[in-house]
Design a protein around this motif. Sequence first.
Motif, PDB file in Angstrom:
ATOM      1  N   TYR A 160      42.110 -73.180 -15.777  1.00 39.95           N
ATOM      2  CA  TYR A 160      40.782 -72.761 -16.235  1.00 39.95           C
ATOM      3  C   TYR A 160      39.994 -72.509 -14.961  1.00 39.95           C
ATOM      4  CZ  TYR A 160      36.306 -73.320 -18.778  1.00 39.95           C
ATOM      5  OH  TYR A 160      35.065 -73.137 -19.345  1.00 39.95           O
ATOM      6  N   PHE A 161      39.521 -71.287 -14.748  1.00 47.96           N
ATOM      7  CA  PHE A 161      38.872 -71.009 -13.465  1.00 47.96           C
ATOM      8  C   PHE A 161      37.801 -69.926 -13.558  1.00 47.96           C
ATOM      9  CE2 PHE A 161      41.366 -67.111 -12.601  1.00 47.96           C
ATOM     10  CZ  PHE A 161      42.486 -67.322 -13.391  1.00 47.96           C
ATOM     11  N   GLY A 162      36.984 -69.883 -12.517  1.00 49.72           N
ATOM     12  CA  GLY A 162      35.926 -68.868 -12.461  1.00 49.72           C
ATOM     13  C   GLY A 162      35.362 -68.789 -11.054  1.00 49.72           C
ATOM     14  N   THR A 163      34.605 -67.738 -10.763  1.00 48.55           N
ATOM     15  CA  THR A 163      34.025 -67.614  -9.418  1.00 48.55           C
ATOM     16  C   THR A 163      32.701 -68.361  -9.338  1.00 48.55           C
ATOM     17  OG1 THR A 163      33.378 -65.434 -10.201  1.00 48.55           O
ATOM     18  CG2 THR A 163      34.874 -65.481  -8.363  1.00 48.55           C
ATOM     19  N   MET A 164      32.319 -68.704  -8.117  1.00 44.01           N
ATOM     20  CA  MET A 164      31.125 -69.515  -7.892  1.00 44.01           C
ATOM     21  C   MET A 164      30.573 -69.119  -6.517  1.00 44.01           C
ATOM     22  SD  MET A 164      31.323 -73.670  -7.994  1.00 44.01           S
ATOM     23  CE  MET A 164      32.306 -73.972  -6.572  1.00 44.01           C
ATOM     24  N   LYS A 165      29.264 -68.874  -6.434  1.00 41.01           N
ATOM     25  CA  LYS A 165      28.708 -68.435  -5.137  1.00 41.01           C
ATOM     26  C   LYS A 165      28.601 -69.593  -4.150  1.00 41.01           C
ATOM     27  CE  LYS A 165      27.886 -64.013  -5.706  1.00 41.01           C
ATOM     28  NZ  LYS A 165      28.888 -63.160  -5.079  1.00 41.01           N
ATOM     29  N   ASN A 166      28.102 -70.751  -4.649  1.00 44.31           N
ATOM     30  CA  ASN A 166      27.916 -71.880  -3.739  1.00 44.31           C
ATOM     31  C   ASN A 166      28.951 -72.952  -4.038  1.00 44.31           C
ATOM     32  OD1 ASN A 166      25.578 -70.731  -2.573  1.00 44.31           O
ATOM     33  ND2 ASN A 166      24.501 -71.254  -4.471  1.00 44.31           N
ATOM     34  N   CYS A 167      29.330 -73.664  -3.002  1.00 45.70           N
ATOM     35  CA  CYS A 167      30.380 -74.676  -3.146  1.00 45.70           C
ATOM     36  C   CYS A 167      29.838 -75.923  -3.841  1.00 45.70           C
ATOM     37  CB  CYS A 167      30.885 -75.007  -1.748  1.00 45.70           C
ATOM     38  SG  CYS A 167      32.202 -76.175  -1.745  1.00 45.70           S
ATOM     39  N   GLN A 168      30.316 -76.174  -5.059  1.00 40.82           N
ATOM     40  CA  GLN A 168      29.873 -77.376  -5.782  1.00 40.82           C
ATOM     41  C   GLN A 168      31.118 -78.115  -6.263  1.00 40.82           C
ATOM     42  OE1 GLN A 168      27.877 -76.475  -9.514  1.00 40.82           O
ATOM     43  NE2 GLN A 168      28.339 -78.563 -10.171  1.00 40.82           N
ATOM     44  N   THR A 169      31.332 -79.344  -5.786  1.00 41.38           N
ATOM     45  CA  THR A 169      32.572 -80.045  -6.136  1.00 41.38           C
ATOM     46  C   THR A 169      32.374 -80.938  -7.365  1.00 41.38           C
ATOM     47  OG1 THR A 169      32.029 -81.624  -4.411  1.00 41.38           O
ATOM     48  CG2 THR A 169      33.694 -79.977  -3.878  1.00 41.38           C
ATOM     49  N   ASP A 170      33.489 -81.299  -7.987  1.00 39.50           N
ATOM     50  CA  ASP A 170      33.471 -82.079  -9.228  1.00 39.50           C
ATOM     51  C   ASP A 170      33.259 -83.558  -8.917  1.00 39.50           C
ATOM     52  OD1 ASP A 170      34.046 -83.371 -11.583  1.00 39.50           O
ATOM     53  OD2 ASP A 170      36.168 -82.797 -11.632  1.00 39.50           O
ATOM     54  N   PRO A 171      32.137 -84.150  -9.365  1.00 37.50           N
ATOM     55  CA  PRO A 171      31.885 -85.559  -9.040  1.00 37.50           C
ATOM     56  C   PRO A 171      32.943 -86.504  -9.608  1.00 37.50           C
ATOM     57  CG  PRO A 171      30.274 -84.736 -10.637  1.00 37.50           C
ATOM     58  CD  PRO A 171      31.079 -83.549 -10.180  1.00 37.50           C
ATOM     59  N   ARG A 172      33.613 -86.089 -10.756  1.00 35.09           N
ATOM     60  CA  ARG A 172      34.647 -86.964 -11.320  1.00 35.09           C
ATOM     61  C   ARG A 172      35.995 -86.788 -10.617  1.00 35.09           C
ATOM     62  NH1 ARG A 172      34.832 -87.343 -17.755  1.00 35.09           N
ATOM     63  NH2 ARG A 172      35.824 -85.330 -17.478  1.00 35.09           N
ATOM     64  N   GLY A 173      36.066 -85.749  -9.774  1.00 32.99           N
ATOM     65  CA  GLY A 173      37.287 -85.560  -8.984  1.00 32.99           C
ATOM     66  C   GLY A 173      38.449 -84.931  -9.737  1.00 32.99           C
ATOM     67  N   GLU A 174      38.194 -84.297 -10.894  1.00 30.76           N
ATOM     68  CA  GLU A 174      39.313 -83.683 -11.630  1.00 30.76           C
ATOM     69  C   GLU A 174      39.517 -82.212 -11.269  1.00 30.76           C
ATOM     70  OE1 GLU A 174      39.472 -86.274 -15.740  1.00 30.76           O
ATOM     71  OE2 GLU A 174      38.396 -84.392 -15.769  1.00 30.76           O
ATOM     72  N   GLY A 175      38.430 -81.560 -10.851  1.00 36.31           N
ATOM     73  CA  GLY A 175      38.505 -80.119 -10.589  1.00 36.31           C
ATOM     74  C   GLY A 175      38.633 -79.829  -9.103  1.00 36.31           C
ATOM     75  N   HIS A 176      38.841 -78.547  -8.810  1.00 40.98           N
ATOM     76  CA  HIS A 176      39.002 -78.129  -7.413  1.00 40.98           C
ATOM     77  C   HIS A 176      38.035 -77.006  -7.083  1.00 40.98           C
ATOM     78  CE1 HIS A 176      42.707 -80.178  -8.083  1.00 40.98           C
ATOM     79  NE2 HIS A 176      43.129 -79.256  -8.941  1.00 40.98           N
ATOM     80  N   VAL A 177      37.729 -76.902  -5.793  1.00 39.37           N
ATOM     81  CA  VAL A 177      37.058 -75.708  -5.288  1.00 39.37           C
ATOM     82  C   VAL A 177      38.029 -75.029  -4.334  1.00 39.37           C
ATOM     83  CG1 VAL A 177      35.127 -74.822  -3.957  1.00 39.37           C
ATOM     84  CG2 VAL A 177      34.777 -76.734  -5.514  1.00 39.37           C
ATOM     85  N   MET A 196      35.748 -70.387  -5.771  1.00 40.00           N
ATOM     86  CA  MET A 196      36.189 -70.408  -7.169  1.00 40.00           C
ATOM     87  C   MET A 196      36.442 -71.868  -7.570  1.00 40.00           C
ATOM     88  SD  MET A 196      40.148 -69.016  -6.897  1.00 40.00           S
ATOM     89  CE  MET A 196      40.681 -69.603  -8.512  1.00 40.00           C
ATOM     90  N   THR A 197      36.164 -72.169  -8.836  1.00 41.36           N
ATOM     91  CA  THR A 197      36.457 -73.506  -9.341  1.00 41.36           C
ATOM     92  C   THR A 197      37.737 -73.422 -10.167  1.00 41.36           C
ATOM     93  OG1 THR A 197      35.086 -72.929 -11.210  1.00 41.36           O
ATOM     94  CG2 THR A 197      34.105 -74.353  -9.573  1.00 41.36           C
ATOM     95  N   LEU A 198      38.470 -74.502 -10.214  1.00 44.54           N
ATOM     96  CA  LEU A 198      39.715 -74.473 -10.989  1.00 44.54           C
ATOM     97  C   LEU A 198      40.072 -75.868 -11.494  1.00 44.54           C
ATOM     98  CD1 LEU A 198      42.879 -72.534 -10.585  1.00 44.54           C
ATOM     99  CD2 LEU A 198      43.171 -74.969 -10.365  1.00 44.54           C
ATOM    100  N   ILE A 199      40.581 -75.912 -12.707  1.00 44.99           N
ATOM    101  CA  ILE A 199      41.164 -77.140 -13.236  1.00 44.99           C
ATOM    102  C   ILE A 199      42.571 -76.781 -13.692  1.00 44.99           C
ATOM    103  CG2 ILE A 199      40.843 -79.091 -14.818  1.00 44.99           C
ATOM    104  CD1 ILE A 199      38.062 -77.936 -15.394  1.00 44.99           C
TER     105      ILE A 199
END
Length: 520
Positions: free
Chosen positions: A300-317, A326-329
């Motif tokens: 599951y992914f999409g583009t993102m302008k600014n780098c924002q990481t997942d506080p729960r630690g499950e997703g990736h940048v 881009m964010t991705l799970i």
Amino acid sequence: MSDLYLGLDASTQSLSAIIIDLDTRKVVYDISLNYDEILPHYGTKNGVLDHPDPQIVHSPPLMWAEALDVLFDKMRTEGITLGNIRAISGSGQQHGSVYLKTADTLSNLNPSKTLVENLSGIFSRDTSPIWMDSSTRAECDEICDVLGGLQSTASATGSTTFERFTGPQIRKFYKTQPDAYNNTAHIMLVSSFMASLIAGKVAPIDHGDGAGMNLMDIQTRIWHAAARDATAPDLSHRLPSLAESRTIIGNVNPYFVDKYGVNPNAQALVWSGDNPNSVIGLGLIREGLVAISLGTSDTYFGTMKNCQTDPRGEGHVFVSPTGDYMTLICFKNGSLAREAVRKSHGLDWDGFSQALQSTPPGNDGKIMLPYFEPEIVPNVLKPCVHRFDLDEQDTAGNCRAVVEAQMMSMRIHSEWMGVRPSAIYVTGGASVNPEILQVMADVQNCPIYQFEVTNSAALGAALRAAHAHLNTSGQNTTWENISKGIAEPISGSVVNPTKTAVYDELIKKFAECEQIALGK
Ligand code: ADP
Ligand code: XUL
């Protein structure tokens, strides 16, 4: 004759190629070669080697190289005008690593021999740990501790430490086989290994795939010194350089010119991971669009302008080929879990689809947690399939339960991104299945768009090759121009949500079942 661009995709189960003619905006060649079928002598199942420990998942790197010979030979014998290819790029399954004693042979491959013959003896490790490997929990903890815990590791490298990420895998190799580690001159990713064969020299790792290693500074996009030191000693001279994904390494390796008639001036570009390539192949060049890939893994992914990481630690940048983030799970129990259910009930895909049609949305409350393999999100190291109010013999109920579970899990675990998608683009082998897409539309409560080309990673690689070639030959072009008319959904292909309310309730039960299954 038109200029052609070649995109390759070394995925978990197959090597694929897409050739595009940008003048006509057409895919002129599209092929996928399944490793188990074309190269049975490696003994792989679904592209991976059997191992008694389900946490250890490796593939033979020589198999990927041999598949390149099979593919180019096929293209030549099928009359593809390889002399018109202007640039080549590619896509690799992410995170997997290849270990070489020497790379000297790469620039000097003998075209009268096969790649296997040419590469014999160059590996310091015969098998490559791939993204499905989950055997590095201890190494993840060790690196994460040195980097200051989950959140500081994620803000340093784009993700907290994950078992399949290359850094923890390298650390395990160093700890368990120190002599072989010392005997290693080059550590490559699947993508950069294949790019090195195509270019005839050690290829850089692009920022997109580099972000999947727990070794790259996600802000500055250079190797993260503290992460590198926490991983293994003397790692810096074993890693190649990092580069933007538009970087041209040089002209194609003469091996492919002499043996298969590839244009000697064809440019060899750096490769990237399958997910970053799919961003381009699906035209996700604007923020706010979301895609789901239903390949061996579901992502599951999409583009993102600014780098924002997942506080729960499950997703990736990661870094997108456009240079944005881009964010991705990643969910490991994707196609292989659907297949496990299908096969255990003796169905083909038509039968599986009929089962979905014959059952109501919400499945009368029947729930499955399909951890056939160790799962990445949520983290499950010991495979186990849990059923709630669901009989194991209930064929149709199990088919619907596995797909609903996958879609509800995506909805729950993508909440940290803070946006409910208004449209989802879908790709990967299972994206041809309208019944699976209907469940996706209903659970996500948004329309789903299909694409003509289901291998968006190979298409993205071909488009990246075209973009780099045009921009280095003075014909400046934008990503919008490149993707127009080719990386767009099929018009009228939309699958709209119909029954959605039932999932707002069921998802609460699913979340509770997940907590029980996780022992929480
Ligand atoms: P990868 O690129 O990860 O190797 P693909 O994107 O090629 O994987 O997808 C391969 C998977 O697609 C197969 O494992 C199979 O389960 C799935 N698949 C193929 N056809 C269908 C179908 N009609 N319905 C559902 N799944 C399908
Ligand atoms: C992504 C991931 C998988 C692989 C194989 O993080 O592990 O999607 O890239 O497709």
